[in-house]
Design an enzyme around this catalytic site. Structure first.
Site, mmCIF file in Angstrom:
data_model
loop_
_atom_site.group_PDB
_atom_site.id
_atom_site.type_symbol
_atom_site.label_atom_id
_atom_site.label_comp_id
_atom_site.label_asym_id
_atom_site.label_seq_id
_atom_site.Cartn_x
_atom_site.Cartn_y
_atom_site.Cartn_z
ATOM 1 N N GLY A 22 0.617 -0.815 -0.066
ATOM 2 C CA GLY A 22 -0.289 0.239 0.122
ATOM 3 C C GLY A 22 0.810 1.627 -0.432
ATOM 4 O O GLY A 22 0.072 2.164 0.199
ATOM 5 N N ILE A 57 -7.918 -10.063 -11.510
ATOM 6 C CA ILE A 57 -8.611 -8.952 -12.771
ATOM 7 C C ILE A 57 -9.542 -8.637 -12.607
ATOM 8 O O ILE A 57 -10.752 -9.500 -11.705
ATOM 9 C CB ILE A 57 -8.407 -10.223 -13.774
ATOM 10 N N HIS A 107 0.784 0.764 -13.225
ATOM 11 C CA HIS A 107 0.913 -1.000 -13.707
ATOM 12 C C HIS A 107 3.220 -0.376 -13.384
ATOM 13 O O HIS A 107 3.708 0.426 -14.350
ATOM 14 C CB HIS A 107 1.046 -0.845 -15.036
ATOM 15 N N GLU A 148 5.783 6.582 -9.196
ATOM 16 C CA GLU A 148 4.584 5.610 -9.029
ATOM 17 C C GLU A 148 4.332 6.819 -8.387
ATOM 18 O O GLU A 148 2.796 7.520 -8.068
ATOM 19 C CB GLU A 148 4.350 4.214 -8.737
HETATM 20 C C1 GRF Z 1 2.777 -0.755 -7.530
HETATM 21 O O1 GRF Z 1 4.600 -1.215 -8.104
HETATM 22 C C2 GRF Z 1 2.589 -0.969 -8.396
HETATM 23 O O2 GRF Z 1 2.682 0.080 -9.858
HETATM 24 C C3 GRF Z 1 1.465 -2.610 -9.100
HETATM 25 O O3 GRF Z 1 1.590 -3.091 -7.504
HETATM 26 C C4 GRF Z 1 2.325 -2.339 -6.689
HETATM 27 C C5 GRF Z 1 2.107 -1.287 -5.274
HETATM 28 O O4 GRF Z 1 2.787 -1.275 -4.845
HETATM 29 N N1 GRF Z 1 0.592 -2.928 -9.516
HETATM 30 P P1 GRF Z 1 1.686 -0.947 -3.273
HETATM 31 O O5 GRF Z 1 1.248 -2.084 -2.487
HETATM 32 O O6 GRF Z 1 1.506 0.472 -3.533
HETATM 33 O O7 GRF Z 1 3.337 -0.769 -2.042
#
Ligand code: GRF
Length: 206
Positions: free
Chosen positions: A17, A97, A114, A179
């Protein structure tokens, strides 16, 4: 004068998270005008649930074991989201999914992140895929969710270099930094009505 109500997000998680945390932080810093109505996890031990708890955010586990198929699970998920009057569904490390039941309930209102530059390296282990392929750059992609695996219209991407001595751990950390910067920005674009979709192309109003 009519006021615009603060929009409600649901954040769907399965793991640690850190992206959820970046959204919580942006809301608390008033960079993002939204509330997180609920955090939902399909796994019992997701640290994301603890993060929600610490910030007084409603959180719930919806375990797949109680349902016989994906559509039934998604129907329960939609009911939960409707109960919380959710406007936008944010997938943040959610490892399931979505079926047509979810997609049709929230048209253009489900967003995913992603850890690769789509359409390269969709699906699981994106960072390992990038290392195995030998690309010089990777990154993250934030996109609308459609019925495929990481195939929906791309909203925004960020690029990071892949270094010669990278491991999955070091590359993932570099990608995650992007991200955490990008996800709140993209959510702001959606929340302020700046995004529209034309075929595969997402248009961003200046
Ligand atoms: C992230 O790297 C995201 O791109 C992928 O899953 C990971 C989640 O990380 N879909 P977190 O749980 O937000 O730390």
């Amino acid at each position: 004068m009519a006021t615009t109500a603060t929009k409600k997000l649901a954040v769907l998680v399965s793991g640690s998270g850190t992206n959820l945390q970046s959204i919580i932080d942006a809301i608390e810093a008033k960079e993002l005008d939204a509330t997180i109505a609920v955090v939902i996890s399909n796994t019992h031990d997701a640290f994301a649930l603890t993060r929600a708890e610490r910030h007084g955010i409603a959180n719930q586990i919806l375990s797949a074991s109680a349902f016989s198929n994906r559509r039934e699970y998604d129907a329960a998920l939609v009911a939960l989201l409707q109960q919380h009057e959710v406007d936008l569904v944010v997938l943040a490390g959610y490892m399931r999914i979505l079926s047509d039941v979810m997609i049709s309930a929230y048209p253009n209102a489900i967003i995913n992140i992603h850890p690769a530059l789509l359409p390269s390296f969709p699906g699981l282990h994106a960072q390992q895929q990038a290392l195995d392929y030998g690309v010089r750059f990777s990154g993250c992609t934030i996109h609308f969710v459609d019925g495929g695996t990481d195939t929906g219209p791309i909203i925004q991407q960020a690029v990071v270099p892949v270094l010669q001595d990278d491991t999955v751990g070091t590359l993932s950390a570099r990608i995650q930094k992007e991200e955490h910067r990008l996800y709140p920005q993209v959510l702001k674009l959606w929340l302020t009505g700046k995004l529209s979709i034309s075929g595969r192309n997402v248009l961003i109003q200046p």
